[in-house]
Write an enzyme that holds these catalytic residues in place. Structure first.
Site, PDB file in Angstrom:
ATOM      1  N   GLU A   1       5.426   0.363   5.644  1.00 35.17           N
ATOM      2  CA  GLU A   1       5.900   0.233   7.015  1.00 35.17           C
ATOM      3  C   GLU A   1       5.532  -1.133   7.570  1.00 35.17           C
ATOM      4  O   GLU A   1       4.366  -1.525   7.551  1.00 35.17           O
ATOM      5  CB  GLU A   1       5.281   1.314   7.911  1.00 35.17           C
ATOM      6  N   CYS A   2       6.529  -1.863   8.031  1.00 38.05           N
ATOM      7  CA  CYS A   2       6.337  -3.115   8.761  1.00 38.05           C
ATOM      8  C   CYS A   2       5.527  -4.125   7.935  1.00 38.05           C
ATOM      9  O   CYS A   2       6.074  -4.793   7.073  1.00 38.05           O
ATOM     10  CB  CYS A   2       5.691  -2.834  10.107  1.00 38.05           C
ATOM     11  N   GLY A   3       4.223  -4.239   8.167  1.00 36.14           N
ATOM     12  CA  GLY A   3       3.422  -5.172   7.384  1.00 36.14           C
ATOM     13  C   GLY A   3       3.471  -4.862   5.902  1.00 36.14           C
ATOM     14  O   GLY A   3       3.446  -5.767   5.069  1.00 36.14           O
TER      15      GLY A   3
ATOM     16  N   LEU B   1       6.066  -3.697   4.353  1.00 36.66           N
ATOM     17  CA  LEU B   1       7.343  -4.257   3.917  1.00 36.66           C
ATOM     18  C   LEU B   1       7.188  -5.731   3.561  1.00 36.66           C
ATOM     19  O   LEU B   1       7.673  -6.191   2.507  1.00 36.66           O
ATOM     20  CB  LEU B   1       8.380  -4.081   5.029  1.00 36.66           C
TER      21      LEU B   1
ATOM     22  N   SER C   1      10.353  -0.522   5.128  1.00 35.58           N
ATOM     23  CA  SER C   1      11.142  -0.841   6.320  1.00 35.58           C
ATOM     24  C   SER C   1      10.214  -1.200   7.465  1.00 35.58           C
ATOM     25  O   SER C   1       8.999  -1.081   7.374  1.00 35.58           O
ATOM     26  CB  SER C   1      12.021   0.349   6.714  1.00 35.58           C
TER      27      SER C   1
END
Length: 535
Positions: free
Chosen positions: A367-369, A371, A487
């Site tokens: 998630e986020c970081g 990704l 993502s």
């Protein structure tokens, strides 16, 4: 009826079976609590909330900190101040029906709760009225509210501000006001006199004190874990300042005046639909990236995985750690990999291990970081190279709640499932989704969700993770490759416990497959090297 047994939801909203089960089994819970709201962002809610937690703990209370909204950083300070994990209460992510049960769950072993609000008291999910606002959560908890007002450069005008906030929604239990950034004792007296005709209790007036400020960067405050020693010192001084300038006896009386809350405390086992302590997954070790680069976790997500039978093994990629032994699943949460890109790039053995685990088809959620870490590079520094994409920081903020539809199946998520989540980042990934890499850009309603039967073998399969919708706009985002989903979307699994169960099962299956493969290799080796029998 167990809330974990409802059929897959088709609207991205939390399970109504869970709500029905909770209503049928609810009981009054005596949970002293107070909400710290603000007139807007930056007025000092975190200062007051953390100071209250520290001051009340020093008086012997067992304080539990909560944060309204999808914030990961403020709860890190609550954790440090209270010595208990900070938790979130988000009526958009979890649904309104879960707010009281999640609150009661977090209150186990605590004697009083301090709930820090988000933005201004009535600011919530954009375009959705009061949903997920501080006022909404306060009403769901039937909790008294203390309003923090930045009094710098104002005097009698605060009466109009307080009057407006007090009367805007009569259902909010307005209990008092705290003035922040007060210039002098005379200034404090002017403020008290201004609101006296309103009959509003003044809890106290905090003077300006730059020594109590917490350093910030692009996503807000620097997380407490990155500056633990300095943060502890600041929290201690905050507690002392609030004990001196605020009426803590009054705060405690207000918190204890909250009526009993009729609910059933949330329980991860019940949420999973487990009976008699049955475990959904077994023999699975899930590696959990931690440390300063990957610190954005919702506590309930981890509790669900543990309830599903998984063993969680934390490791810190920035300190030279390798993957924990026998890892058959991986969580790469959000955080600040951009601030530790040099350390992440230097840990080449770990990057290679993660790439191998992904190639083996193990379930991996980034998630986020996370990704960014799985991309080929981040601001030019080498990362894990699992995804054919490059990440870079930008000056543009992407922020907001999202309605999301899974476009490509994963080992724990079916294509077409709808969830709610949020984004919060200053980075960009190029390309933005797996379908762009695959030669067909995914946009809007023209994109059809692909299930596992449509996907090719591991190594060549690449699809978009989500179709994200917000305020009438939609776009494809993220990547699915084999067992990897990466993502920008953050999700709260308390609303979707089946995702945790599926992830634990996928990790157990990956471990079993690895063991079977190792056994086959041993058997084959033994046959190859069998000693001939003399005739």
């Amino acid at each position: 009826m167990s809330p974990g047994n409802e059929a897959q939801r088709n609207a991205g909203q939390p399970s109504q079976a869970g709500a029905r089960w909770a209503r049928a089994n609810c009981r009054p819970c005596d949970l002293p609590r107070v909400v710290v709201a603000g007139t807007g962002s930056g007025v000092g809610k975190t200062t007051v909330a953390c100071g209250l937690i520290a001051a009340l703990c020093a008086r012997g209370e067992r304080v539990q900190g909560f944060k309204v909204g999808p914030d990961y950083i403020d709860p890190s300070y609550h954790t440090l101040a209270a010595g208990r994990p900070g938790r979130n209460l988000d009526a958009f992510l979890s649904g309104a029906e879960l707010i009281a049960p999640l609150f009661a769950h977090g209150m186990r072993g605590a004697s009083l709760a301090v709930v820090e609000g988000v933005m201004g008291m009535f600011d919530g999910a954009s375009g959705r009225g009061e949903l997920a606002s501080t006022a909404h959560v306060a009403k769901l908890l039937r909790a008294p509210v203390l309003l923090v007002v930045d009094a710098a450069a104002t005097a009698r005008s605060v009466a109009a501000i307080v009057h407006g906030f007090r009367t805007f929604d009569p259902q909010v239990k307005f209990a008092g006001v705290i003035f922040n950034r007060v210039g002098s004792e005379h200034h404090a007296q002017l403020l008290r006199e201004a609101v006296e005709p309103l009959g509003v209790a003044v809890i106290g007036a905090l003077p300006r004190d730059p020594r109590l400020a917490t350093p910030e960067r692009h996503l807000g405050l620097i997380p407490a874990g990155e500056r633990a020693a300095a943060a502890r010192r600041t929290l201690r001084e905050l507690g002392e300042a609030l004990a001196h300038h605020l009426d803590l006896e009054l705060v405690t009386r207000i918190a204890r005046s909250a009526p009993p809350l009729a609910c059933v405390p949330w329980d991860p086992q019940v949420a999973l639909g487990a009976a008699a302590g049955a475990r959904v997954g077994t023999d699975a070790t899930i590696a959990v990236a931690a440390g300063p680069a990957f610190s954005f976790h919702y506590r309930e997500n981890l509790e669900l995985l543990e309830a599903a039978g998984a063993e969680l093994a934390p490791f810190d990629p920035t300190r030279g750690d390798t993957l924990p032994p026998d890892s058959s699943g991986l969580l790469l949460a959000g955080g600040f990999p951009e601030c530790y890109a040099e350390e992440l790039a230097a840990n080449a053995p770990l990057r290679a291990e993660i790439a191998t685990l992904c190639a083996q088809g193990a379930p991996v959620l980034a998630e986020c970081g996370g990704l960014l870490y799985l991309c080929e590079s981040l601001d030019g520094r080498p990362m894990c190279g699992v995804l054919p994409a490059r990440a870079r920081m930008s000056e543009r903020l992407t922020l907001g709640y999202r309605e999301a539809t899974a476009l490509t199946a994963t080992p724990w998520l079916t294509a077409g499932q709808k969830v709610r989540g949020h984004e919060f980042h200053y980075s960009r990934v190029e390309p933005a989704s797996g379908d762009v890499v695959g030669g067909r850009e995914a946009r809007g309603r023209g994109v059809r969700a692909r299930d596992s039967r449509e996907r090719e073998g591991r190594g060549s399969s690449l699809g978009a993770a989500w179709l994200l919708r917000s305020r009438g706009r939609e776009r494809a985002e993220g990547f699915v490759a084999g067992g990897v989903q990466a993502s920008y979307l953050h999700t709260h699994w308390a609303a979707y416990p089946e995702l945790a169960a599926g992830f634990a099962r996928a990790a157990a299956a990956a471990r079993a497959a690895t063991a079977a493969s190792a056994g086959d290799a041993t058997t084959s080796s033994a046959r190859t090297h069998r000693t001939p029998v003399a005739r």
